[in-house]
Design an enzyme around this catalytic site. Sequence first.
Site, PDB file in Angstrom:
ATOM      1  N   GLU A 173       0.837  -1.221   0.000  1.00  0.00           N
ATOM      2  CA  GLU A 173       0.000   0.000   0.000  1.00  0.00           C
ATOM      3  C   GLU A 173       0.865   1.262   0.000  1.00  0.00           C
ATOM      4  O   GLU A 173       0.640   2.209   0.764  1.00  0.00           O
ATOM      5  CB  GLU A 173      -0.941   0.009   1.217  1.00  0.00           C
ATOM      6  N   ARG A 214     -15.202  -2.883  -4.741  1.00  0.00           N
ATOM      7  CA  ARG A 214     -15.446  -3.809  -3.609  1.00  0.00           C
ATOM      8  C   ARG A 214     -16.421  -4.902  -4.033  1.00  0.00           C
ATOM      9  O   ARG A 214     -16.492  -5.948  -3.403  1.00  0.00           O
ATOM     10  CB  ARG A 214     -16.082  -3.080  -2.405  1.00  0.00           C
TER      11      ARG A 214
END
Length: 670
Positions: free
Chosen positions: A214, A603
């Site tokens: 990340e 998502r």
Amino acid sequence: MSKLNPRQREAVHYISGPLLVLAGAGSGKTSVITRKIAYLVETCGIEARHIAAVTFTNKAAREMKERVTQLLPGKTKGLTVSTFHNLGMNIIRREHKQLGLKAGFSIFDDQDSRTLIKDLLLHNDEDSEHVDYVRNMISNWKNEMMLPAQAEASAVGPQEILAARAYEAYNTHLKAYNAVDFDDLIWTPVRLFEDHPDVLERWQRRIRYLLVDEYQDTNLSQYKLVRQLVGHRGALTVVGDDDQSIYAWRGARPENLEQLQVDFPSLKVVKLEQNYRSTSRILKAANTLIANNPHVFDKTLWSEMGLGDALRVVHTRNEDAECERVATEILDLHLRNNIPFKDFAVLYRGNHQARLLEVKLQSYQVPYKLSGGTSFFSRAEIKDLMGYLKVLVNRDDDNAFLRIINLPRREIGPTTLQKLGEYASERDVSLFDACEEMGLEQHLSKSAVEKLRRFTHWLHQKYRQCYEDDPIQAIKELIQDIDYEGWLFQNASSESVAEKRMQNVYFLVDSLRNTLERLQEDDPEAGIEEAIARLILLDLMDRQEEEDDSNRVQLMTLHASKGLEFPHVYLMGMEEELLPHRNSIENGDIEEERRLAYVGITRAKKTLTMTLARQRKQFGELIDCTASRFLDELPPEDLETEGHGEKNERVNQARGRATLNSLRNMFDDL
């Protein structure tokens, strides 16, 4: 390796220089990181103790460590897989003498920091909003690596100047308490390495290959820490996605991805574009939307999961109708298609959007979990015991001392504590140490001094017991000595509440034992101080990571949804001034809002429904709403619109009949 696709394999095998893995949503980046660690150990001959992988959440770190352990059974001794803050804490712990800290330093959580700032601003009678403002400003300055003098020099207006002065006093008090705060866990090692090249060199020899997850979420101090540890060797793999950078408000700098090419001209870029999560239609919508943002690195997600259902856009009359529609539809799909409640997630831009939805779900008896509930470590009984543990290992922690001195009651009144505080300030010692000094007898009555010393001598005895005997047994005896269980039953609203709170205390002690055992596997010298520090850090990192596998609809903000996936997603409030948010429109931050919408869309695994209202109540008045510009940026051929003037009575009647039949069947089975 056979389970990896060609791009993933390329990323794993490349060790000739610095590497950026541009990993799209759902592209299997964790597999790349974990298999690369295994490759470095098994094929490249780098010992696990010389490898470090860092990420942002304990959950991600745990998952990585578990996967690596399965890939390298018996070969992971000394491997570092942790959060940035855990790595920083370990550096501070090992170098505490160089930093002028004592071994049992405390880590201030957000509540501790706010309490200290409130005390510092007390003469201004500051409200909680201003305390939060000062706390956020200090956090931002630390993440941008600005010293108090620099903050004051750059401050604009009286409010910022006051915050900068509070910043200096705040740091002075932290040092006096032998404490660091959450932001210090990164900044302190960076400053240490800048001032002591020999210490940096030692850590560079220790960490010979660094992997960062990340990377788009790193702030300035995290970026500098990575840059320092890697040095000029280029033994670095970073994994990131500029399209999922949604944390600018807490200091994240997506430009750190771009900066890699400047820092490492030989940087290799590998793109992971195959998505293993979503249908092609969902990915096409996400790609089309995010293409409206400028890009340094272009990528296009694709999938072999099939075309999938069209994305639904549901227009409703108002927010009441919107929440009613979402709640009844989830119940309908659960009953008709036997879809578990946990397969549904409802995402929204702001927490306030969930309030009405909760009421609707409750009225239909649909179980749900609201993300961001009370953290285990935020419970009063846990804060109490953690206060004892903090003072046990760090006598300079005045905040924790004041919490526990009269808990349970020891008949030590506020006047005694005020005089103790004044004496400690004059002598420039901690409250704990002030209790031990002979001079205190000149300021307090004999009985008050006796009560204070009875407490400090007892706690000192427990401290010795922790080091000379079994520390966990010592802590259990500490809880018994103060009769904490009796105090809970005396003060709780019911016996069942007291029992539940005491169970939490036992759970904390078990957690401490497990933490100590895990630490000693890697470092036999680790003791109770390290275990307590690790627990405090676990609290800070885990506040919004509580896992729950029960069958409940998941309600959360778009920010909280990052890294998660759900078969069926509802994205509520697709309107201007909600998504994109009004503040972002006014500040010109539309690109980050677009990335937030992109995160929400990606998502979804099977179906995505976006809802919006024509009118909403604001300050008691109905206001007209405009559809989000992001809806216009989605491919119209993949959208199915409802409630926008079109009528389909046949579909509605069929859905109603199916739901009634499902209800009948359910009652027939009882």
